[in-house]
Design an enzyme around this catalytic site. Structure first.
Site, PDB file in Angstrom:
ATOM      1  N   MET A 185       0.809  -1.213   0.000  1.00  0.00           N
ATOM      2  CA  MET A 185       0.000   0.000   0.000  1.00  0.00           C
ATOM      3  C   MET A 185       0.850   1.274   0.000  1.00  0.00           C
ATOM      4  O   MET A 185       2.067   1.223   0.181  1.00  0.00           O
ATOM      5  CB  MET A 185      -0.925   0.000   1.221  1.00  0.00           C
ATOM      6  N   HIS A 186       0.174   2.397  -0.226  1.00  0.00           N
ATOM      7  CA  HIS A 186       0.692   3.749  -0.018  1.00  0.00           C
ATOM      8  C   HIS A 186       1.668   4.241  -1.083  1.00  0.00           C
ATOM      9  O   HIS A 186       2.015   5.416  -1.098  1.00  0.00           O
ATOM     10  CB  HIS A 186       1.384   3.897   1.346  1.00  0.00           C
ATOM     11  N   ASP A 232      -2.492  -5.140   0.503  1.00  0.00           N
ATOM     12  CA  ASP A 232      -1.923  -6.417   0.945  1.00  0.00           C
ATOM     13  C   ASP A 232      -2.576  -6.979   2.198  1.00  0.00           C
ATOM     14  O   ASP A 232      -2.861  -8.185   2.276  1.00  0.00           O
ATOM     15  CB  ASP A 232      -0.410  -6.313   1.123  1.00  0.00           C
TER      16      ASP A 232
END
Length: 475
Positions: free
Chosen positions: A80-81, A235
């Site tokens: 992520m991110h 995830d």
């Protein structure tokens, strides 16, 4: 009929092919590298993700050509991110800035003052999230920012390759800090705080929904027919889908490089005071909260480098634990998130004496991770979302000694799955089944069989309570 799950991890891509009964037919993988050109920087080339996906898929095709030819749907999960900035031609303008990149720490307080990120986005503005990365790019690479037409998360860049469309879904989008997590929609206010608009964002779908179709060029290359692409998941939400953690009150504990204590909720709620993450789940009308520690098995990996031993060699030294280690380890090798939100926190061994042994130190490292999970339990307890029983995942879950320590320290009951196949790749493949309409959530996202349930030892729980207090006092 078969279904493919792709899991884009920081260190590599995994591909998992399953049939309608979720029998694993073939697996593939390809490693990735992380570039660190400056202190606190962590980057990857988006083209490397595609090359790794192609390599992993080619392995699956070679192992199960007939089954792969019956492919009906693909789901993708990913770390992520990460900020993937695309220009007019959908080409990346610069390397993607990853979740563990810390360069945007100065931009965090600035963004907090510009919009209600905590109330709308559900999370503290941290350097690892996407929004502060874009603020950093505007300030430090203004030409790149000016050319940016779309901002995609890593797994959404893979979906762009698969479908030719800009698509994201709720669980991953919640990690950008641009999503109104309660409404499951982009927030104009949060986007404006980073000088962006909805036009910079991909179209949103649910993770279990049909998001697009496989491009004809790829279908022809792989020798498959019409293939649906699922929205997919970040995830941790994908791991939850792989473990069947989709009902409020269910959860899992992941003992991987970092550590996660994940719990499902039926509504959006926040606890930013204790750095709890509040995100959408990958299925409709569902949310989750997470406590996150940044060094779990990574603590043992680091100590193994120092002592020239593998993590398995180190854990094998600690058996028959009857009392806490005399050494306290603070596992903040990469800073800490829950509950401290302290990116600059540092690790330490406390209480070392001349007569202490390597085994004492290893036990201390393992227990330090357990104490950090206890802090996560406390934070989720304050949110009213702490589960009492969780399924375990991650490489560290292979150590029964370590799991018993964590149970004794946290008071959680840990259930150990029969197989290690559960995880983000399986969760992504399960979302592919749902996106094709080939099953219901209850039929597809079931919990795995477990072969062991690890209960806290009451005697050691009391002993660890004193050590946990010493650990917290050291902060």
């Amino acid at each position: 009929m078969t279904y493919l799950g792709l899991d884009l991890g920081t260190s590599g891509v995994k591909a998992l092919l399953i049939d309608g009964r979720q029998t694993v037919l073939a697996e593939g993988s390809c490693a990735l590298t992380v570039e660190r050109p400056h202190p606190k920087w962590s980057e990857q080339s988006p083209t490397s993700w595609i090359a790794a996906c192609e390599a992993a898929i080619d392995q699956v095709r070679a192992l199960a050509p007939t089954a792969f030819a019956a492919l009906r749907s693909i789901g993708v999960s990913g770390h992520m991110h990460g900020a993937t900035l695309l220009g007019d031609d959908d080409q990346a303008l610069r390397p993607a800035i990853l979740w563990n990149d810390g360069r945007a720490h100065l931009e965090c307080a600035e963004l907090e003052s510009r919009a209600d990120f905590r109330g709308i986005g559900g999370n503290i503005v941290m350097a690892g999230f996407t929004a502060p990365k874009l603020r950093w790019v505007k300030k430090n690479e203004p030409e790149i920012f000016g050319k940016t037409r779309k901002v995609l998360l890593p797994k959404d860049y893979v979906n762009l390759w698969l479908t030719g469309e800009h698509i994201s879904e709720m669980s991953d989008a919640a990690g950008t800090l641009w999503l109104d997590v309660a409404k499951r929609d982009w927030s104009d206010d949060l986007l404006a705080a980073t000088d962006l608009t909805r036009q910079h964002m991909p179209r949103l779908v649910e993770g279990s929904a049909h998001a697009g179709d496989l491009r004809p060029e790829l279908a022809a290359r792989w020798g498959v027919g019409a293939v649906s692409i699922a929205g997919g998941a970040g995830d941790n939400a994908a791991t939850a889908c792989g473990l069947g953690a989709v009902t409020p009150g269910q959860g899992f504990l992941s003992l991987g490089t970092s550590g996660v204590l994940f719990t499902v909720t039926d509504q959006f709620a926040t606890n930013t005071d204790n750095a709890v993450h509040s995100f959408c789940h990958a299925i409709p009308d569902s949310w989750h909260q997470m406590g996150v520690i940044l060094s779990a098995t990574d603590g043992l990996a680091w100590f193994g480098q120092i002592t020239n031993k593998t993590p398995a060699e180190l854990t094998s030294m600690v058996t028959g634990v009857t009392k806490p280690s005399p050494i306290t380890f603070l596992p903040y090798l990469s800073g800490e998130r829950t509950p401290h939100n302290a990116p600059d926190a540092t690790a330490a061994f406390l209480g070392l004496r001349r007569d202490h042994t390597l085994t004492d130190m290893v036990q201390g490292v393992m227990e330090g991770v357990g104490y950090a999970f206890a802090d996560c339990c406390s934070a989720l307890g304050k949110s009213g979302s702490l589960p009492q029983t969780v399924i375990v995942a991650g490489g560290g879950s292979q150590s029964q000694t370590w799991l018993q320590m964590i149970a004794n320290i946290t008071g959680l009951t840990l259930k150990v799955p029969d197989s290690g196949a559960q995880g983000a790749a399986l969760g992504a493949a399960r979302l592919a089944i749902l996106a094709r309409g080939d099953g219901s959530v209850s039929d597809v996202l079931f919990a795995p069989r477990t072969h062991k349930q690890i209960e806290p030892d009451p005697g050691l729980t009391l002993a660890y309570a004193d050590s946990l207090k010493a650990y917290r006092d050291a902060w």
